[in-house]
Design an enzyme around this catalytic site. Structure first.
Site, PDB file in Angstrom:
ATOM      1  N   HIS A 132       0.694  -1.248   0.044  1.00 34.61           N
ATOM      2  CA  HIS A 132      -0.104   0.111  -0.018  1.00 34.61           C
ATOM      3  C   HIS A 132       0.994   1.272   0.113  1.00 34.61           C
ATOM      4  CE1 HIS A 132      -2.965   3.027   1.049  1.00 34.61           C
ATOM      5  NE2 HIS A 132      -2.140   3.495   1.933  1.00 34.61           N
ATOM      6  N   HIS A 137       1.404   4.929  -2.739  1.00 36.24           N
ATOM      7  CA  HIS A 137       1.715   6.441  -2.454  1.00 36.24           C
ATOM      8  C   HIS A 137       2.950   7.129  -3.299  1.00 36.24           C
ATOM      9  CE1 HIS A 137      -0.979   7.292   0.687  1.00 36.24           C
ATOM     10  NE2 HIS A 137      -0.872   6.161   1.085  1.00 36.24           N
ATOM     11  N   GLU A 178      -5.560   9.438  -0.375  1.00 35.87           N
ATOM     12  CA  GLU A 178      -5.842   8.059  -0.394  1.00 35.87           C
ATOM     13  C   GLU A 178      -7.151   7.697  -1.379  1.00 35.87           C
ATOM     14  OE1 GLU A 178      -4.392   5.861   1.190  1.00 35.87           O
ATOM     15  OE2 GLU A 178      -3.218   6.988   2.756  1.00 35.87           O
ATOM     16  N   SER A 197      -3.787   0.668  -4.664  1.00 37.68           N
ATOM     17  CA  SER A 197      -3.122  -0.372  -4.370  1.00 37.68           C
ATOM     18  C   SER A 197      -4.167  -1.595  -4.019  1.00 37.68           C
ATOM     19  CB  SER A 197      -2.606  -0.048  -2.914  1.00 37.68           C
ATOM     20  OG  SER A 197      -3.576   0.630  -1.876  1.00 37.68           O
TER      21      SER A 197
END
Ligand code: HBI
Ligand code: FE
Length: 292
Positions: A132, A137, A178, A197
């Site tokens: 993730h 990111h 996010e 993700s």
């Protein structure tokens, strides 16, 4: 379900040895099975993201070579990243306290979990793992405007805490970094790490009829609660990454004051002033709510 990327409790075994909670990644210690989990996830997303993730995300992914080589070595990532935007990736055991997290971001260090989910939990995790954090990111941190926005979020986090508005600012992070969508030249694309993700949410966020997709509006987002345990009921769409840079220049203090006096908005709620990119049916979450 893929949703609870930022759930509660602490990380893997290691306790923080340093004041900033960083640990060594210990890249040499990953097992072939752990590298295999990364490859499985990366290959899955690699097939899904073209045409769904924005060009900026896909370019970051390519330049960082995150495709299929197993869990990346943070030293190598940091080298590539520093050259382009001055960011680094540092390893942490799991979730770290807010002020530690913000301080890292404010100094252009992205704290990434070093552990990886187990093979029997490919689609479920309660806490951000290396897939993730890095796959989701780091690609966007290769983009200059986004990189500046993340740093500003770190600095803003420390201010928001003092002003009693941390929850509000965290919603901006949630609905951009996010779970953000962007209106690209060829239509809606994802850039949020929580979507990028997750196989299931990649599909849900972009193609399911259920969620609302609304134009991003700062005060609205500051008031909107979010779900950490399931797909989002509403996604917010930005027109491009310069819009995030503009956000970074705004003084949030007067906004917090206004927003703290207004009622909170529930995840699936719609207001008269909302501008739809696409109105959702709400069917997915309605079916999962307890009857009566
Ligand atoms: N720690 N490692 C890690 N990763 C996060 O994304 C994170 C965190 N601590 C706090 C936090 N996020 C958020 O709750 C803040 O954005 C508010
Ligand atoms: Fe995250």
């Amino acid at each position: 379900m893929d949703a609870a990327k930022h759930g509660a409790a602490a990380g893997d075994a290691a306790r923080p040895g340093r004041a900033d909670w960083t640990v060594d990644q210990g890249w040499e210690s990953y097992t072939p099975e752990e590298h295999g989990v990364w490859r499985t996830l990366a290959e899955r997303q690699g097939g899904l993201l073209p045409g769904r993730a924005c060009d900026e995300f896909l370019q970051g992914l390519r330049l960082l070579d995150l495709g299929s080589g197993g869990i990346p070595d943070f030293r190598r990532l940091s080298e590539v990243l520093t050259r382009r935007t001055g960011w680094q990736v540092v390893a942490v055991p799991g979730l770290v306290p807010d002020e530690v997290f913000f301080d890292h971001l404010a100094h252009r260090r992205f704290p990434a979990g070093r552990f990886i989910r187990r093979p029997e939990e490919l689609d479920y995790l309660e806490e951000p793992d290396v897939f993730h954090d890095v796959y989701g990111h780091v690609p966007m941190l290769m983009h200059p405007a986004f990189a500046d926005y993340m740093q500003a979020y770190g600095a803003g986090g420390l201010r928001a805490r003092r002003l009693g508005a941390l929850e509000n600012l965290a919603r901006v992070y949630w609905y951009t970094v996010e779970f953000g969508l962007v209106e690209g030249p060829e239509g809606l694309r994802l850039y949020g790490a929580g979507i990028a993700s997750s196989r299931a949410e990649t599909i849900f966020a972009l193609t399911d009829d259920s969620p609302h997709r609304l134009r991003f509006a700062l005060e609205r987002v500051l008031r909107t609660r979010y779900r950490i345990d399931d797909f989002q009921e509403t996604y917010f769409v930005i027109p491009g990454f310069d819009a995030l840079l503009e956000l970074a220049r705004i003084d949030f203090a007067p906004l917090y004051e206004r927003v703290l006096a207004l009622p909170t908005i529930e995840p699936g709620e719609i207001l008269p002033e909302d501008i739809f990119v696409a109105r959702g049916t709400g069917a997915y979450h309605a079916a999962r709510r307890p009857a009566g």
